[in-house]
Design an enzyme around this catalytic site. Structure first.
Site, short mmCIF file in Angstrom:
data_model
loop_
_atom_site.label_atom_id
_atom_site.label_comp_id
_atom_site.label_asym_id
_atom_site.label_seq_id
_atom_site.Cartn_x
_atom_site.Cartn_y
_atom_site.Cartn_z
N CYS A 59 0.83 -1.20 0.00
CA CYS A 59 0.00 0.00 0.00
C CYS A 59 0.87 1.26 0.00
O CYS A 59 1.54 1.54 -0.98
CB CYS A 59 -0.98 -0.05 1.18
SG CYS A 59 -2.36 1.10 1.00
N HIS A 80 -3.67 -4.94 0.86
CA HIS A 80 -3.08 -5.37 2.14
C HIS A 80 -3.13 -6.89 2.25
O HIS A 80 -4.04 -7.44 2.89
CB HIS A 80 -3.81 -4.73 3.31
CG HIS A 80 -3.48 -3.29 3.53
ND1 HIS A 80 -2.46 -2.88 4.36
CD2 HIS A 80 -4.01 -2.17 3.00
CE1 HIS A 80 -2.39 -1.56 4.34
NE2 HIS A 80 -3.33 -1.10 3.53
N GLU A 119 -1.46 -8.77 4.11
CA GLU A 119 -1.30 -9.22 5.49
C GLU A 119 -2.63 -9.37 6.22
O GLU A 119 -2.71 -10.02 7.25
CB GLU A 119 -0.34 -8.28 6.25
CG GLU A 119 -0.93 -6.95 6.72
CD GLU A 119 -1.04 -5.87 5.65
OE1 GLU A 119 -1.02 -6.20 4.44
OE2 GLU A 119 -1.18 -4.68 6.02
#
Ligand code: MN
Length: 239
Positions: free
Chosen positions: A105, A209, A211
């Protein structure tokens, strides 16, 4: 072989630093030692790149437009100058030293600027075409928009060429892709959602994202990053 991976952090309030624990857990494999990096001087950033086998540039707030020689746009949000200059130096050193980088990002925008590119400070007022929603209200793990992939890319190899759905939490985005890199994913409105080094060095920026997503492609992306750190360590001269 244990590899050391640096994870960038942010000064969120005076006297404290933070990073989402998902960044740490996504890399916390048996043979990875994750290090969370404080926002210190640019010289220290270069020292970290020498010591570490790979860098995770994490997501976060808006980026100081001074990094790419622009005045602040009225829609620019709050910025963290210490973090911006530290991460810029990290990314520049990683590019120069061919260290594996996964940039998430905001990190993707830092990577683009470090390579000589630039970014939109505010998509909704600066982008030339109608936009889809890039600040989803859905849960963080949910892939709300589709990506069109460059078939000659790491992402296409991870997805076996198929489309992918990703989450989206940004109002800024890469505008000018730097020379060493190419765009490898876009949303249907044409916004660049991934960049990759063109010469085989593992340096990839993703606008979403991974994660926060519990899907096989995100896991494959983190695994590919760790593998690149391992092979980079093997081929680097012993220090
Ligand atoms: Mn998006």
């Amino acid at each position: 072989m244990t590899v050391k991976i640096g994870i960038s952090s942010s000064i969120v309030e005076e006297g404290r630093l933070s990073t989402a624990l998902d960044n740490v857990f996504a890399l916390n494999e048996m043979n990875v030692l994750p290090f969370v990096l404080p926002n210190l001087s640019q010289a220290k950033a270069r020292d970290y790149v020498e010591e570490l086998d790979g860098i995770l540039l994490t997501g976060g707030g808006d980026i100081n437009p001074a990094l790419f020689h622009e005045e602040p746009h009225p829609a620019l949000g709050s910025i963290t100058p210490e973090r911006d200059w530290f991460e810029l130096a990290l990314a520049q050193a990683a590019i120069a030293r061919n260290r594996p980088v996964l940039a998430i990002c905001r990190g993707m925008q830092i990577l683009a600027i470090a390579g000589g590119g630039d970014m939109y400070q505010d998509l909704s007022s600066q982008y030339e075409k109608p936009l889809i929603q890039h600040r989803q209200i859905a849960p963080r793990y949910y892939g709300s928009h589709r990506l069109i992939l460059n078939q000659q890319s790491l992402l296409a190899s991870l997805t076996k060429g198929k489309e992918m759905m990703v989450n989206s939490y940004h109002h800024q985005a890469v505008r000018e892709v730097p020379n060493l890199f190419q765009a490898t994913a876009w949303t249907s409105d044409g916004v660049i959602e991934a960049i990759e080094r063109q010469d085989g060095v593992f340096q990839i920026g993703v606008q979403w994202h991974p994660e926060h997503m519990n899907d096989s492609i995100s896991s494959a992306l983190f695994s590919a990053f760790v593998e690149a750190c391992k092979s980079s360590k093997r081929t680097s001269p012993a220090s």
